[in-house]
Scaffold this active site. Structure first.
Site, PDB file in Angstrom:
ATOM      1  N   ASN A  13     106.509   0.321 -17.634  1.00 28.39           N
ATOM      2  CA  ASN A  13     107.887  -0.166 -17.774  1.00 28.39           C
ATOM      3  C   ASN A  13     108.478  -0.295 -16.368  1.00 28.39           C
ATOM      4  O   ASN A  13     108.853   0.697 -15.756  1.00 28.39           O
ATOM      5  CB  ASN A  13     108.679   0.840 -18.620  1.00 28.39           C
ATOM      6  CG  ASN A  13     110.148   0.468 -18.717  1.00 28.39           C
ATOM      7  OD1 ASN A  13     110.559  -0.624 -18.306  1.00 28.39           O
ATOM      8  ND2 ASN A  13     110.950   1.386 -19.261  1.00 28.39           N
ATOM      9  N   LYS A  15     111.199  -1.500 -15.499  1.00 29.05           N
ATOM     10  CA  LYS A  15     112.677  -1.419 -15.460  1.00 29.05           C
ATOM     11  C   LYS A  15     113.213  -2.569 -14.602  1.00 29.05           C
ATOM     12  O   LYS A  15     112.651  -3.663 -14.635  1.00 29.05           O
ATOM     13  CB  LYS A  15     113.124  -0.032 -14.982  1.00 29.05           C
ATOM     14  CG  LYS A  15     112.417   1.069 -15.804  1.00 29.05           C
ATOM     15  CD  LYS A  15     112.985   2.441 -15.631  1.00 29.05           C
ATOM     16  CE  LYS A  15     112.198   3.434 -16.485  1.00 29.05           C
ATOM     17  NZ  LYS A  15     112.707   4.791 -16.410  1.00 29.05           N
ATOM     18  N   HIS A  98     114.743   2.260 -25.521  1.00 29.89           N
ATOM     19  CA  HIS A  98     114.539   3.132 -24.362  1.00 29.89           C
ATOM     20  C   HIS A  98     115.794   3.981 -24.147  1.00 29.89           C
ATOM     21  O   HIS A  98     116.914   3.526 -24.406  1.00 29.89           O
ATOM     22  CB  HIS A  98     114.242   2.296 -23.116  1.00 29.89           C
ATOM     23  CG  HIS A  98     113.781   3.130 -21.968  1.00 29.89           C
ATOM     24  ND1 HIS A  98     114.669   3.799 -21.160  1.00 29.89           N
ATOM     25  CD2 HIS A  98     112.540   3.433 -21.517  1.00 29.89           C
ATOM     26  CE1 HIS A  98     113.973   4.483 -20.259  1.00 29.89           C
ATOM     27  NE2 HIS A  98     112.689   4.275 -20.448  1.00 29.89           N
ATOM     28  N   GLU A 100     117.400   4.655 -21.636  1.00 27.24           N
ATOM     29  CA  GLU A 100     118.405   4.005 -20.773  1.00 27.24           C
ATOM     30  C   GLU A 100     119.214   2.983 -21.565  1.00 27.24           C
ATOM     31  O   GLU A 100     120.415   2.818 -21.341  1.00 27.24           O
ATOM     32  CB  GLU A 100     117.700   3.378 -19.551  1.00 27.24           C
ATOM     33  CG  GLU A 100     117.245   4.461 -18.585  1.00 27.24           C
ATOM     34  CD  GLU A 100     115.994   4.129 -17.792  1.00 27.24           C
ATOM     35  OE1 GLU A 100     115.624   2.943 -17.685  1.00 27.24           O
ATOM     36  OE2 GLU A 100     115.364   5.073 -17.277  1.00 27.24           O
ATOM     37  N   GLU A 170     109.696  10.110 -25.037  1.00 27.66           N
ATOM     38  CA  GLU A 170     110.162  10.202 -23.653  1.00 27.66           C
ATOM     39  C   GLU A 170     111.348  11.162 -23.583  1.00 27.66           C
ATOM     40  O   GLU A 170     112.496  10.764 -23.814  1.00 27.66           O
ATOM     41  CB  GLU A 170     110.612   8.832 -23.152  1.00 27.66           C
ATOM     42  CG  GLU A 170     109.512   7.805 -23.077  1.00 27.66           C
ATOM     43  CD  GLU A 170     109.780   6.764 -21.998  1.00 27.66           C
ATOM     44  OE1 GLU A 170     108.896   6.573 -21.148  1.00 27.66           O
ATOM     45  OE2 GLU A 170     110.866   6.158 -21.985  1.00 27.66           O
ATOM     46  N   GLY A 176     112.156   9.906 -14.624  1.00 25.75           N
ATOM     47  CA  GLY A 176     112.586   9.667 -13.247  1.00 25.75           C
ATOM     48  C   GLY A 176     112.965  10.937 -12.494  1.00 25.75           C
ATOM     49  O   GLY A 176     113.574  10.880 -11.439  1.00 25.75           O
ATOM     50  N   SER A 216     107.919  10.803 -16.006  1.00 28.22           N
ATOM     51  CA  SER A 216     107.275  11.332 -14.800  1.00 28.22           C
ATOM     52  C   SER A 216     105.760  11.441 -14.932  1.00 28.22           C
ATOM     53  O   SER A 216     105.153  12.387 -14.421  1.00 28.22           O
ATOM     54  CB  SER A 216     107.899  12.682 -14.399  1.00 28.22           C
ATOM     55  OG  SER A 216     109.275  12.510 -14.056  1.00 28.22           O
TER      56      SER A 216
HETATM   57  P1  13P Z   1     109.346   7.556 -15.047  1.00 28.15           P
HETATM   58  O1  13P Z   1     107.847   7.426 -15.242  1.00 28.15           O
HETATM   59  O2  13P Z   1     109.828   6.883 -13.809  1.00 28.15           O
HETATM   60  O3  13P Z   1     109.798   8.952 -15.220  1.00 28.15           O
HETATM   61  O4  13P Z   1     110.023   6.706 -16.244  1.00 28.15           O
HETATM   62  C1  13P Z   1     109.585   6.914 -17.535  1.00 28.15           C
HETATM   63  C2  13P Z   1     110.156   5.859 -18.388  1.00 28.15           C
HETATM   64  O5  13P Z   1     111.346   5.810 -18.632  1.00 28.15           O
HETATM   65  C3  13P Z   1     109.237   4.839 -18.926  1.00 28.15           C
HETATM   66  O6  13P Z   1     109.853   4.081 -19.917  1.00 28.15           O
END
Ligand code: 13P
Length: 257
Positions: A13, A15, A98, A100, A170, A176, A216
């Site tokens: 992903n 983003k 997601h 976010e 997740e 992150g 992560s």
């Molecule tokens: P990170 O791997 O940067 O922690 O992000 C995970 C994520 O949100 C994947 O959709």
């Protein structure tokens, strides 16, 4: 090790990173190594504006594409949105719900569910994300939060086609932050997700659903995650922007070798 009945799936992903030109350069750099790992489903999820540029590179390969979001409607007055019809032919997968999108853009389980139903109706495979926040975990509410999200986001899907569904666990506190869930924490929550799906759809119909871990994931911790029987892959954020993504895919390939 992922169950032999379920093929591992590792998705990146990206983003809001890599416009068309950067996306082209990045994928060109990892293409050969990624294409060679054929025992794992490999999915790149660029921002919408870069999907076509990546598709031009990957269309004759085993590398698949996913969108990061979509509207449930086919067309209409929805400024800024992307429809399932627009993704057809370019993407096989679409990430939905997601954290976010849920936290920053107000997406509810009901909306995520409409999108998941629309994805199935348009032959796009949904990667539906669920996960608790740190305050939920600290308050011992993880199971309750996950139950609400799974029941709400994944209601009424076509039971015969659950092999096309991917659920990404997740935990919000792991995204992150550099603080991945321990393999045991991931396994515990994924077991809850599997039990819920079995309750909703029957054990046999729910068995082919693939459940990823995300949060992560790195080249350093991928092997331990891949070793867990119920972790069918990873949804990778930051590390999917570098060649570490290939190393993560390789860790899952080794787990089924
Ligand atoms: P990170 O791997 O940067 O922690 O992000 C995970 C994520 O949100 C994947 O959709």
């Amino acid at each position: 090790m992922t169950s032999p009945a379920r093929r591992p799936i590792v998705a990146g992903n990206w983003k809001m990173n890599y416009g068309p030109s950067d996306a082209h350069d990045f994928v060109s750099g990892i293409f050969d190594d990624l294409d060679a790992i054929t025992s794992v489903d490999r999915v790149l999820c660029p921002p919408a504006i870069s999907i076509a540029a990546v598709h031009a590179l990957t269309q004759k390969s085993g590398i698949m594409l996913g969108a990061q979001n979509m509207h449930f409607a086919e067309k209409g007055a929805f400024t800024g949105e992307i429809s399932p019809l627009m993704l057809q032919g370019l993407c096989e997968y679409v990430i939905l719900g997601h954290s976010e999108r849920r936290a920053l853009f107000g997406e509810t389980d009901e909306l995520v569910n409409r999108k998941a139903l629309s994805a199935f109706a348009h032959d796009l495979k949904p990667i539906v994300c669920v996960g608790e926040r740190l305050e939920d975990r600290d308050a011992n509410m993880t199971e309750r939060v996950i139950t609400t999200q799974v029941r709400g986001s994944l209601a009424g899907l076509p039971a015969e086609r659950l092999g096309e569904l991917v659920v990404a666990y997740e935990p919000v506190w792991a995204i992150g932050t550099g603080r991945a869930a321990t393999p045991q924490d991931a396994a515990d929550v994924i077991a809850i997700i599997r039990a819920l799906l079995a309750e909703m759809y029957g054990a046999e119909k729910a068995a082919p659903v693939r459940v990823q871990y995300g949060g992560s994931v790195t080249a350093a911790n991928a092997r331990d995650l891949a070793a867990l029987p119920d972790v069918d892959g990873a949804l990778v954020g930051g590390a999917s922007l570098t060649a570490d993504f290939v190393a993560i895919v390789r860790a899952f390939a080794e787990s089924v070798a």
